[in-house]
Design a protein around this motif. Structure first.
Motif, short mmCIF file in Angstrom:
data_model
loop_
_atom_site.label_atom_id
_atom_site.label_comp_id
_atom_site.label_asym_id
_atom_site.label_seq_id
_atom_site.Cartn_x
_atom_site.Cartn_y
_atom_site.Cartn_z
N VAL A 61 54.36 1.85 39.07
CA VAL A 61 55.21 2.67 40.05
C VAL A 61 54.01 2.98 41.11
O VAL A 61 52.97 3.68 40.69
CB VAL A 61 55.90 3.91 39.67
CG1 VAL A 61 56.45 4.58 40.92
CG2 VAL A 61 56.91 3.64 38.57
N ASP A 62 54.16 2.52 42.41
CA ASP A 62 53.21 2.70 43.19
C ASP A 62 51.81 2.35 43.08
O ASP A 62 50.76 3.03 43.37
CB ASP A 62 53.27 4.29 44.09
CG ASP A 62 54.52 4.51 44.70
OD1 ASP A 62 55.24 3.64 45.18
OD2 ASP A 62 54.91 5.74 44.56
N GLY A 63 51.57 1.32 42.45
CA GLY A 63 50.31 0.84 41.84
C GLY A 63 49.76 1.58 40.93
O GLY A 63 48.44 1.46 40.70
N GLY A 64 50.18 2.47 40.24
CA GLY A 64 49.73 3.18 39.09
C GLY A 64 49.54 2.33 37.93
O GLY A 64 49.64 1.43 37.95
N PRO A 65 49.33 3.27 36.69
CA PRO A 65 49.12 2.91 35.57
C PRO A 65 50.28 1.87 35.00
O PRO A 65 51.26 2.20 35.34
CB PRO A 65 48.87 3.80 34.60
CG PRO A 65 49.55 5.00 35.26
CD PRO A 65 49.31 4.93 36.76
N GLY A 102 56.07 -14.28 36.18
CA GLY A 102 55.56 -13.75 37.74
C GLY A 102 56.03 -12.36 37.73
O GLY A 102 56.54 -11.78 36.73
N SER A 103 56.01 -11.68 38.88
CA SER A 103 56.48 -10.34 39.21
C SER A 103 57.02 -10.28 40.36
O SER A 103 57.16 -11.23 41.23
CB SER A 103 55.31 -9.52 39.29
OG SER A 103 54.34 -9.70 40.21
N PHE A 104 57.82 -8.90 40.46
CA PHE A 104 58.76 -8.78 41.73
C PHE A 104 58.50 -7.33 41.82
O PHE A 104 58.59 -6.60 40.99
CB PHE A 104 60.12 -9.38 41.72
CG PHE A 104 61.19 -8.70 40.75
CD1 PHE A 104 61.84 -7.51 41.25
CD2 PHE A 104 61.01 -8.91 39.44
CE1 PHE A 104 62.54 -6.88 40.25
CE2 PHE A 104 61.94 -7.91 38.37
CZ PHE A 104 62.94 -7.20 38.91
N THR A 105 59.14 -7.06 42.91
CA THR A 105 59.04 -5.52 43.37
C THR A 105 59.90 -5.01 44.28
O THR A 105 60.55 -5.90 45.04
CB THR A 105 57.47 -5.24 44.32
OG1 THR A 105 56.42 -5.61 43.82
CG2 THR A 105 57.42 -3.79 44.71
N TYR A 106 60.58 -3.68 43.77
CA TYR A 106 61.66 -3.25 44.20
C TYR A 106 61.44 -2.01 44.80
O TYR A 106 60.43 -1.17 44.40
CB TYR A 106 62.92 -3.48 43.37
CG TYR A 106 62.93 -2.58 42.21
CD1 TYR A 106 63.34 -1.15 42.16
CD2 TYR A 106 62.68 -2.94 40.85
CE1 TYR A 106 63.35 -0.30 41.19
CE2 TYR A 106 62.36 -2.00 39.94
CZ TYR A 106 63.04 -0.80 39.99
OH TYR A 106 62.83 0.05 38.97
N THR A 107 62.16 -1.47 45.67
CA THR A 107 62.05 -0.09 46.00
C THR A 107 63.19 0.82 45.36
O THR A 107 64.44 0.33 45.55
CB THR A 107 62.13 -0.12 47.73
OG1 THR A 107 60.93 -0.95 48.13
CG2 THR A 107 62.03 1.44 48.29
N ARG A 109 60.04 4.85 46.08
CA ARG A 109 58.70 4.34 45.46
C ARG A 109 58.86 2.87 45.14
O ARG A 109 60.04 2.34 45.05
CB ARG A 109 58.47 5.03 43.85
CG ARG A 109 58.73 6.53 44.44
CD ARG A 109 58.19 7.50 42.99
NE ARG A 109 56.62 7.35 42.81
CZ ARG A 109 56.11 7.88 42.01
NH1 ARG A 109 56.96 8.74 41.02
NH2 ARG A 109 54.82 7.85 41.81
N ALA A 110 57.62 2.38 45.15
CA ALA A 110 57.73 0.92 45.04
C ALA A 110 57.40 0.33 43.59
O ALA A 110 56.39 0.95 42.99
CB ALA A 110 56.51 0.00 45.75
#
Length: 567
Positions: A492-496, A562-567, A533-534
């Motif tokens: 979440v938001d580039g965290g761990p 692969g990966s994807f990002t959602y809000t 949050r992303a």
């Protein structure tokens, strides 16, 4: 101008919301052949129809992909199309009673070059001297130790349905003990190009053993089954005068001892899986071309094929039909219904830009029309056998394929009447061979198939989206069953990185629990991501290790989606 059935399908799909040259006979009659009645025949009919007329045509239970729809020409009402369809006289009268005007198309056949000596006919009956059944017996006799003749049932009129099994050491190796592929033709009687495809493929494999290293190696480790004619009664009947467009088997539905368009069962609608699910994918009307029969697997031809596949449990099944230039796979009973094993199918058939058979259109089976009780769906559900249905070329497409030859598309009587021309038949066969053999070569390791278009069956296929409206949020991936220790990963938001378990989705109320032999839909939950949050999502798993205990020891190559990002 080349007319493609795919164009017809597209036109019909757009209107869907509004919808409520004969080859001569070359042998005597088949054993147990029916006596044809003189009152009615199947023939190509044409007319300019609006949406209501198309609805009336659909109500007859026609196989929609067999309709040809073209521009109606100047002066036609807006929204209308010119339709060509194979109808009986009775069906044409039923349309007329509803105010729908269709008429028999002028009798025509592709012209022969009158300056050339007449060529020997390509197409032959199944039964009798010089027939396909006789050729199968001769081929087996000429290849002892490699080929076996396997009678695996009888037709409704008592003819033997024959298969040829081909594998190295055939006499010593038990049936089904090697990865197997089955090739079938002429499930629909009038589709004469399909027995030629299967019998020529048999010839190619037999001739290649010992002379072609790839074929020799293929037959050392796998077995190939060839059934050129799955509907011998109907196929031979289509050689009778006036019966070229016969499609079904020869079940005498009304018991009157004559064969009319009110008789016969569509063998490709008679299998038990989703038999009679609705009246769009098959018909309860005995006069319909898609009549599904009185009960599931009512026909001996259906039971014979089902029992053969159940006995040998092949990895793949290739069911040749015509005429539409399609490569069909996957779910057929409901439109636009993907399934996990589509990952594998798509790697093998390619896409519109690069199809596995040049000029064909790869699609889900129900992309533009539905079927139920069909062969491919049943064999996968009942036996774990993955099926393909190549719809081979129309008469018009074949006639247009060679510029300046003796065959003109405009003179085709019907799309099913593939030109009786050795050069055109051979060309159609040759362009299908690479895909046909790639299927067989894939049987040893189906989830890592051989692709003639250079595609791979990926380990993961993500189900992506961009916005979530809740917490927790379910996320999904289609993953190879061969992978182990699959986990959901997110941050979440580039965290761990956080990890969560996944479980296989069991399906919904109507679908989701089928066509998942080699792939499965896995789902997990993302938790703790608040509004705005992303969230980045991906999945990981392990491939088999190189040693026998690699997986048990936690070994094997770690692979990531692969990966994807959602809000």
């Amino acid at each position: 101008m080349r007319r493609r059935t795919v164009t017809a399908l597209s036109a019909l799909a757009l209107l869907a919301p509004l919808l409520a040259g004969v080859a001569p006979a070359h042998a005597g009659p088949a054993p147990g052949a029916a006596r044809a009645a003189g009152a009615d025949r199947l023939a190509v009919h044409t007319g300019v129809l609006d949406a209501a007329g198309l609805g009336a045509l659909s109500d007859l239970g026609l196989d929609r992909h067999e309709l040809v729809l073209t521009d109606p020409g100047p002066g036609a009402a807006p929204g209308s199309v010119r339709v060509e369809a194979v109808l009986s006289g009775e069906q044409a009268r039923r349309l007329a009673a509803r105010g729908v005007d269709v008429a028999p198309a002028p009798a025509a056949a592709p012209r022969r070059d009158t300056l050339a000596a007449p060529a020997a006919p390509v197409f032959r009956r199944y039964a009798g001297p010089g027939g396909l059944a006789e050729e199968l017996r001769e081929q087996v006799a000429e290849h002892p130790g490699l080929a076996q003749l396997v009678p695996f049932g009888r037709s409704v009129r008592g003819q033997e349905v024959l298969a040829v099994r081909v594998t190295a050491g055939a006499g010593e190796v038990p049936e089904g003990s090697r990865p197997a592929t089955v090739y079938v033709g002429a499930q629909h009687a009038r589709e004469w190009i399909t027995p030629e495809m299967v019998r020529r493929l048999l010839d190619r494999v037999l001739d290649g053993h010992g002379s072609d290293p790839a074929t020799t190696e293929l037959l050392r480790g796998s077995e190939l089954w060839f059934v050129p004619v799955a509907n011998p009664d109907g196929y031979d009947f289509s050689f009778e005068e006036g019966q070229r467009l016969w499609r079904k088997n020869l079940r005498d539905n009304d018991g009157d001892g004559e064969t009319t368009p009110a008789d016969g069962v569509d063998l490709n609608r008679n299998f038990p899986t989703r038999w009679g699910y609705d009246d769009e994918g098959s018909s309860p009307d005995p006069a319909s071309e898609t009549y599904r029969g009185p009960s599931p697997a009512s026909e001996p031809e259906t039971r014979a094929l089902d029992e053969l596949v159940g006995r040998i449990t092949p990895e793949f099944f290739v069911n040749y039909h015509s005429a539409a230039e399609l490569l069909l796979h996957g779910i057929g009973w409901q439109v636009a219904t993907p399934s996990p094993d589509d990952v594998l199918y798509e790697a093998m058939v390619g896409d519109d830009a690069d199809p596995a058979v040049p000029g064909y259109d790869p699609d889900l089976s129900a992309e533009l029309y539905t079927t139920n009780g069909d062969t491919d769906s049943h064999l996968q559900e009942a036996h774990g056998t993955l099926g393909f249905t190549p719809e081979m070329s129309t008469c018009a497409a074949a006639a247009a394929s060679v510029e300046g030859d003796a065959w003109e598309p405009e003179q085709c009587g019907s799309g099913f009447e593939f030109p009786d021309d050795e050069a055109l038949v051979r060309a159609e066969f040759e362009k299908n061979v690479p895909f046909a053999l790639a299927v067989a070569r894939s049987a040893a390791d189906p989830d890592d198939p051989v692709s003639v278009v250079g595609r791979t069956a990926e380990d993961f296929r993500l189900d992506t989206f961009s916005v979530s409206h809740g917490d927790p949020q379910t996320v999904a991936v289609v993953a190879k069953r061969a992978l182990r220790d699959v986990t959901l990963n997110y941050r979440v938001d580039g965290g761990p990185v956080r990890r969560a378990p996944v479980a296989e989705w069991g399906g919904g109320e109507r679908y989701g629990d089928e066509n998942d032999d080699y792939y499965a839909e896995l789902r997990g939950q993302v938790r703790g991501a608040g509004p705005g949050r992303a969230v980045e999502v991906w999945f990981e798993g392990r491939r088999h290790g190189s040693g026998p205990h690699a997986l048990a020891a936690g070994g094997g190559e770690r692979v990531r989606s692969g990966s994807f990002t959602y809000t």
